[in-house]
Design an enzyme around this catalytic site. Structure first.
Site, PDB file in Angstrom:
ATOM      1  N   ASN A  63      -9.252   5.596  -3.866  1.00 30.35           N
ATOM      2  CA  ASN A  63      -8.052   5.262  -2.852  1.00 30.35           C
ATOM      3  C   ASN A  63      -8.675   5.384  -1.668  1.00 30.35           C
ATOM      4  OD1 ASN A  63      -5.789   5.072  -1.521  1.00 30.35           O
ATOM      5  ND2 ASN A  63      -4.593   6.667  -2.779  1.00 30.35           N
ATOM      6  N   HIS A 101      -3.860   3.018  -5.646  1.00 33.52           N
ATOM      7  CA  HIS A 101      -2.958   3.499  -4.709  1.00 33.52           C
ATOM      8  C   HIS A 101      -1.743   4.088  -5.376  1.00 33.52           C
ATOM      9  CE1 HIS A 101      -4.992   1.080  -1.826  1.00 33.52           C
ATOM     10  NE2 HIS A 101      -5.107  -0.049  -2.814  1.00 33.52           N
ATOM     11  N   ARG A 109       3.342  14.305   3.752  1.00 35.90           N
ATOM     12  CA  ARG A 109       3.281  13.025   4.250  1.00 35.90           C
ATOM     13  C   ARG A 109       4.121  11.992   3.560  1.00 35.90           C
ATOM     14  NH1 ARG A 109      -1.512   8.344   3.157  1.00 35.90           N
ATOM     15  NH2 ARG A 109      -0.629   6.930   4.778  1.00 35.90           N
ATOM     16  N   GLU A 138      -9.687   0.605  -8.149  1.00 38.74           N
ATOM     17  CA  GLU A 138      -9.126   0.808  -6.793  1.00 38.74           C
ATOM     18  C   GLU A 138      -7.838   1.566  -7.335  1.00 38.74           C
ATOM     19  OE1 GLU A 138      -8.505  -2.781  -4.576  1.00 38.74           O
ATOM     20  OE2 GLU A 138      -7.086  -1.777  -3.474  1.00 38.74           O
ATOM     21  N   ALA A 197      -5.895   3.545   4.086  1.00 40.84           N
ATOM     22  CA  ALA A 197      -5.524   2.318   5.171  1.00 40.84           C
ATOM     23  C   ALA A 197      -6.818   1.663   5.245  1.00 40.84           C
ATOM     24  CB  ALA A 197      -5.198   2.907   6.563  1.00 40.84           C
ATOM     25  N   TYR A 222       5.032   8.478  -0.873  1.00 42.49           N
ATOM     26  CA  TYR A 222       3.712   9.290  -1.532  1.00 42.49           C
ATOM     27  C   TYR A 222       4.066  10.306  -2.559  1.00 42.49           C
ATOM     28  CZ  TYR A 222       1.537   6.250   1.890  1.00 42.49           C
ATOM     29  OH  TYR A 222       1.132   5.131   2.524  1.00 42.49           O
ATOM     30  N   PRO A 267      -8.343   8.278   4.391  1.00 43.08           N
ATOM     31  CA  PRO A 267      -7.541   8.847   5.481  1.00 43.08           C
ATOM     32  C   PRO A 267      -6.014   9.236   5.072  1.00 43.08           C
ATOM     33  CG  PRO A 267      -8.116   6.493   6.038  1.00 43.08           C
ATOM     34  CD  PRO A 267      -8.812   7.021   4.852  1.00 43.08           C
ATOM     35  N   ASN A 268      -5.995  10.271   5.590  1.00 44.95           N
ATOM     36  CA  ASN A 268      -4.568  11.072   5.546  1.00 44.95           C
ATOM     37  C   ASN A 268      -3.892  11.312   4.235  1.00 44.95           C
ATOM     38  OD1 ASN A 268      -3.665  10.552   8.288  1.00 44.95           O
ATOM     39  ND2 ASN A 268      -3.840   8.244   8.043  1.00 44.95           N
ATOM     40  N   ARG A 305       5.469  -3.221  -0.081  1.00 37.71           N
ATOM     41  CA  ARG A 305       5.438  -2.625   1.365  1.00 37.71           C
ATOM     42  C   ARG A 305       5.338  -3.802   2.460  1.00 37.71           C
ATOM     43  NH1 ARG A 305       2.335   2.713   1.463  1.00 37.71           N
ATOM     44  NH2 ARG A 305       3.666   3.002   3.380  1.00 37.71           N
TER      45      ARG A 305
END
Ligand code: DQA
Length: 147
Positions: free
Chosen positions: A74, A100, A19, A98, A77, A24, A11-12, A107
């Site tokens: 990825n 990111h 964004r 995985e 969330a 990012y 998502p996103n 964070r």
């Protein structure tokens, strides 16, 4: 199928570029796709590149990746919340790297836990778009036998 890599985005990530660019970066999802396509082409691998804002659709994408060389995931969330995505990875026996874009460990605390990591072969974070390329290189050079 074994010579296909699936690159799945949660998502996103469709909003990349606009964004939170300070987190990012400025690359768009199209830029990510182009970088992944080039990396796969270098290794003569086919690529399926997908993005969804819906958890169940990501589960379906994972099921559809069955039999492939592996998945660059990825989950955004959903990384931090989704038992269903972790179960799907186990159910289909996929090799998952995985990824990111951001360093999730630098964070908020809620980003430090991942349901994906225990069922992933490896994890790359904090290297931006480069992380996707490194994940594809790993899947390609290890021939799906990363141990
Ligand atoms: C992300 C990190 C996640 O914590 C976040 O929810 C995202 C993107 C990353 O690529 O840095 O949406 O997966």
């Amino acid at each position: 199928m074994p010579d296909t890599v699936h690159v799945l985005n949660g998502p996103n990530l469709n909003l990349l570029g606009t964004r939170e660019p300070e987190v990012y970066g400025h690359a768009t999802i199209a830029d990510v796709e182009a970088a992944c396509r080039a990396a796969c082409a270098r290794h003569r691998l086919d690529m399926v590149f997908r993005q969804s804002n819906h958890e169940g659709e990501l589960v379906t994408f994972l099921q559809e990746a069955r039999g492939s060389r592996g998945v660059v995931l990825n989950a955004a969330a959903y990384t931090h919340t989704s038992v269903a995505i972790a179960d799907a990875i186990k159910a289909v026996g996929l090799i998952v790297v995985e990824v990111h874009l951001s360093n999730v460990f630098a964070r908020e605390a809620f980003r430090h836990h991942s349901y994906v990591s225990p069922v992933a072969r490896g994890v790359i974070c904090g290297l931006g778009i480069e992380g996707y390329r490194l994940a594809i290189d790993a899947l390609a050079t290890a021939g799906g036998r990363i141990s």
